[in-house]
Design an enzyme around this catalytic site. Structure first.
Site, PDB file in Angstrom:
ATOM      1  N   ARG A  73       1.018  -1.223  -0.023  1.00  0.00           N
ATOM      2  CA  ARG A  73       0.023   0.034   0.094  1.00  0.00           C
ATOM      3  C   ARG A  73       0.855   1.236   0.050  1.00  0.00           C
ATOM      4  O   ARG A  73       1.692   1.480   1.145  1.00  0.00           O
ATOM      5  CB  ARG A  73      -1.048  -0.070   1.073  1.00  0.00           C
ATOM      6  CG  ARG A  73      -1.913   1.005   1.241  1.00  0.00           C
ATOM      7  CD  ARG A  73      -2.050   1.821   2.541  1.00  0.00           C
ATOM      8  NE  ARG A  73      -2.195   0.950   3.869  1.00  0.00           N
ATOM      9  CZ  ARG A  73      -1.464   1.433   4.918  1.00  0.00           C
ATOM     10  NH1 ARG A  73      -0.821   2.758   4.766  1.00  0.00           N
ATOM     11  NH2 ARG A  73      -1.515   0.940   6.191  1.00  0.00           N
ATOM     12  N   HIS A 129      -3.412   4.230   4.752  1.00  0.00           N
ATOM     13  CA  HIS A 129      -4.597   3.375   4.915  1.00  0.00           C
ATOM     14  C   HIS A 129      -5.797   3.855   4.625  1.00  0.00           C
ATOM     15  O   HIS A 129      -6.455   3.293   3.647  1.00  0.00           O
ATOM     16  CB  HIS A 129      -4.615   2.912   6.512  1.00  0.00           C
ATOM     17  CG  HIS A 129      -5.819   1.995   6.731  1.00  0.00           C
ATOM     18  ND1 HIS A 129      -6.183   0.606   6.365  1.00  0.00           N
ATOM     19  CD2 HIS A 129      -6.792   2.305   7.507  1.00  0.00           C
ATOM     20  CE1 HIS A 129      -7.328   0.576   6.681  1.00  0.00           C
ATOM     21  NE2 HIS A 129      -7.629   1.365   7.503  1.00  0.00           N
ATOM     22  N   TYR A 164       4.917   5.755  11.016  1.00  0.00           N
ATOM     23  CA  TYR A 164       5.266   4.380  11.532  1.00  0.00           C
ATOM     24  C   TYR A 164       6.083   3.577  10.339  1.00  0.00           C
ATOM     25  O   TYR A 164       6.513   2.612  10.699  1.00  0.00           O
ATOM     26  CB  TYR A 164       4.053   3.666  11.721  1.00  0.00           C
ATOM     27  CG  TYR A 164       2.863   3.583  10.494  1.00  0.00           C
ATOM     28  CD1 TYR A 164       3.017   2.684   9.222  1.00  0.00           C
ATOM     29  CD2 TYR A 164       1.722   4.603  10.478  1.00  0.00           C
ATOM     30  CE1 TYR A 164       2.134   2.606   8.601  1.00  0.00           C
ATOM     31  CE2 TYR A 164       0.745   4.551   9.572  1.00  0.00           C
ATOM     32  CZ  TYR A 164       1.055   3.705   8.654  1.00  0.00           C
ATOM     33  OH  TYR A 164      -0.083   3.499   7.509  1.00  0.00           O
TER      34      TYR A 164
END
Lengths: 402, 326
Positions: A291, A295, A304
């Protein structure tokens, strides 16, 4: 039950599902991955799946590219619409186009698809109007499209719940086919595809769906898009073994495919669907992909993960490699790519104007769908609401001077 | 008219559904050769085969979730959950998926799934085998919840649940499984509407509303009160969602007093819902506050003391005394 009456599950002689766990001999978690079209745009070979790739004609290959480009353009437009306040939320798919177009294009009309909530590319392959898809994200519908029209089920937001629905649906197909065969019908056989992600693979429903699918030899293909991040939690926290290896524990084949290679994804999905339709039971496909974006539009991946990781995956971009292949092989010229860009802009404009014109439903419609049959409580509450609302009509007239 | 137990009546009702509707099928753990732990599905696998009476893996979410998929494909699955306390692994599928599929699809999809749950205490069993979770499901829009209290209703209501286009939770009063009663298999009679409450006994001094396992208790309490010269009306609610408030309201307007009895804890329960609605609908007819008789706010207690927990004749009579004292 069916375990005795319906065909016995079994892994065929391809050796699929028998691969050694990742990190074995080579230490490379993607070592056993099926790949046909590399990031360099060169087509490799595979003893099983090259035959499937050979079925593709240039028109289909160009179609794959056009689909991937279209859905990426759609994704960019939807992201922009969210930023401009036209959508409540958006779930980007950039990076996963090959996994979705390759698998979606491998399905046939009679197959039924259970998506999660990021399968915009699969929706495109099933002819779902992408503007209908945006109703959910605009907050004007909890569904949006008629799932029975294109055999593409509504999105499911509760992770993995749809994997069980897919197995039940496949059990229904099994029964229908048994009856059809008894009646001498020659209808094409059908299968089901259940999409889910690496994060959802931790949910109990995925386990139960695989147990049920194996027990009843259900014609279902589990299609896991391992995009490496469940919001901020990496795949390593979801699983200690490569996800495709889990299939072995349930007694059916598991395949890991390069999810950024549309040709390989198409090939393995065709193989798996044939396997399922022929009554040989379920298959798990793990599409190893990434990805690239967030998200959802509410997420911030810079908190992150390292940008180097993202850059590395951009080097494996599914569109770039197919473009290279098409150009190298002389299967598409500049005019084709220009046309694709123009079509993308046209789609984006259509999506933008349609979205801005999508009006919210009348609240009264919310009462209508709660039950299929008349229900006194719903009727009573609607009547109350009508009476309550009527009390404001005079006020509005005074207030607006209408 | 034939006489049979409630368990047998459900069995016969399921047999009729399987016979009349080729799309109906049963699913659950141990429902095949064993016939279910309560033998409610006894003999059905022999008659209809393993594709219609499906012995499933031990997984409640799996049972409900696959039933939803089968329903989407046009089937009418009837799931058996072995015991009330074991429904919770399937709770997610029931409340977030089953209940909402019709509304989410704008009416395009229907999921006519029936979930059979043996519920309630009084059987001296161990933890998680005696619960009454009906309020948890009743709070979820999209589900219908019914519960028979006698064999005739059991025979007809299970078939009506299978025929219903909406999902139905069918709570079976397990401690009454062996209660015998007359069943008219030719004619449902007043049972033709499963969502209608029934006045089982007419009276003029107070009304007792009960459902499922507590209906015989309510009737016994009314009989005992009669010996003291009290005339008590008893209503079998039959449907917990929707609730037939018209029948209850009409009764309260006549008697002026209402006792609601159920095994589930009173806090946040169905009794509170009935009390609130009746207060709105018949406030000026009430001679006393609506009184609830039910379980305490505690996990279902161990079997050796469950008699203290369960509503019985004395607890209902005590509530009647309090009501009549106003």
């Amino acid at each position: 039950m069916g375990a005795t009456e319906l065909p016995t599950p079994g892994i065929n002689g391809t050796g699929l599902g028998q691969q050694s766990p990742a990190g074995g001999a080579s230490g490379d978690p993607a070592a056993e991955m099926i790949q046909l079209l590399g990031p360099d745009g060169k087509l490799g070979t595979d003893p099983v799946f090259s035959d499937y790739a050979k079925r593709l004609d240039p028109e289909q290959l160009r179609g794959f590219y056009a689909d991937m480009a279209k859905v990426r353009r759609f994704d960019q437009e939807a992201t922009a619409l969210q930023r401009q306040g036209e959508l409540a939320l958006w779930v980007p798919l950039t990076g996963q186009e090959a996994a979705q177009i390759g698998s979606g294009r491998a399905t046939q009309r009679q197959d039924y698809i259970f998506p999660t909530y990021r399968e915009h590319g699969v929706a495109l392959t099933r002819d779902v109007d992408l503007a209908e898809l945006l109703k959910l994200f605009r907050g004007i519908s909890n569904g949006g499209w008629d799932p029975t029209e294109n055999n593409f089920h509504l999105y499911t937001l509760v992770l993995a719940a749809q994997t069980l629905h897919s197995v039940g649906y496949a059990m229904g197909i099994q029964r229908d086919q048994k009856l059809a065969e008894a009646n001498g019908s020659n209808d094409p056989k059908a299968a089901v595809v259940a999409y889910f992600g690496d994060g959802a693979s931790s949910e109990g429903d995925v386990h139960e769906s695989m147990v049920f699918a194996a027990s009843y030899n259900a014609p279902v293909v589990f299609f896991c898009q391992n995009n490496h991040w469940a919001i901020s939690v990496p795949t390593e926290v979801q699983t200690k073994v490569p996800l495709f290896n889990r299939a072995k524990g349930y007694g059916f084949p598991g395949i890991r495919v390069d999810g950024n290679d549309v040709i390989a994804v198409h090939a393995v999905t065709e193989w798996a669907l044939e396997h399922a339709r022929e009554g040989r039971g379920p298959v798990l496909i793990e599409a190893y992909t990434y990805r690239v974006g967030a998200h959802t539009t509410a997420d911030d991946p810079t908190k992150y993960r390292e940008s180097a990781e993202e850059t590395a995956w951009r080097g494996k971009d599914p569109l770039d490699r197919l473009e290279k292949y098409l150009r190298n092989e002389g299967l598409a010229d500049e005019a084709f790519f220009e046309q694709v860009r123009a079509d993308g802009d046209k789609l984006a404009a259509h999506v933008r104007s349609t979205t801005q014109n999508l009006r919210g439903p009348n609240f009264r419609e919310s009462f209508a769908g709660v039950y299929a049959e008349p229900h006194p409580l719903v009727a009573e509450e609607l009547a109350w609401f009508e009476e309550y609302s009527a009390g404001f009509e005079g006020d509005e007239e005074e207030g607006t001077g209408n | 008219m034939t006489t049979m137990t409630i368990a047998k009546a459900i069995n016969e009702g399921l047999r009729a559904s399987l016979t009349n509707n080729p799309k109906s099928l049963l699913m659950g753990e141990d429902i095949g050769p064993l016939g279910g732990v309560y033998r409610v599905t006894d003999g059905l696998i022999r008659e209809f085969g393993a594709d219609r009476v499906v012995d499933t893996p031990l997984a409640e979410s799996g049972i409900v979730g696959t039933a939803i998929g089968l329903a989407l494909r046009g089937y009418r699955p009837v799931c058996e959950i072995q015991f009330d306390g074991f429904v919770f692994p399937g709770f997610n599928q029931i409340t977030t998926q089953l209940a909402k599929m019709h509304s989410r699809s704008g009416g395009k999809l229907t999921v006519p799934v029936v979930i059979r749950i043996p519920y309630g205490g009084g059987i001296g069993s161990i933890e998680h085998h005696s619960e009454s979770p009906e309020a948890l499901f009743a709070h979820t829009a999209g589900l219908r919840i019914i519960t028979p209290s006698n064999a005739h209703d059991a025979y007809w209501m299970i078939q009506q649940a299978v025929d219903c286009t909406d999902p139905v939770i069918f709570f079976e009063p397990k401690r009454r499984y062996w209660l015998k009663g007359e069943v008219d298999i030719e004619n449902p009679g007043p049972a033709s509407d499963p969502f209608q409450a029934h006045v089982l006994r007419e009276g003029s001094d107070a009304t007792i509303v009960a459902y499922g396992p507590l209906v015989p208790v309510a009737l016994a309490a009314a009989a005992a009160a009669e010996e003291d010269g009290r005339s008590i009306e008893v209503i079998d609610l039959r449907s917990i969602s929707p609730i037939d408030f018209d029948t209850v309201t009409a009764s309260v307007k006549k008697t002026g007093r209402l006792i609601v009895a159920h095994e589930a804890p009173t806090f946040g329960g169905i009794g509170g819902e009935i009390a609130a609605r009746i207060s709105e609908r018949a406030f000026l007819h009430l001679e006393a506050p609506v009184i609830r008789v039910g379980g305490f706010h505690m996990p279902y207690p161990v079997a050796k003391v469950e008699e203290d927990y369960l509503p019985d004749i004395d607890k209902i009579l005590e509530a009647l005394d309090r009501s009549l004292a106003y």
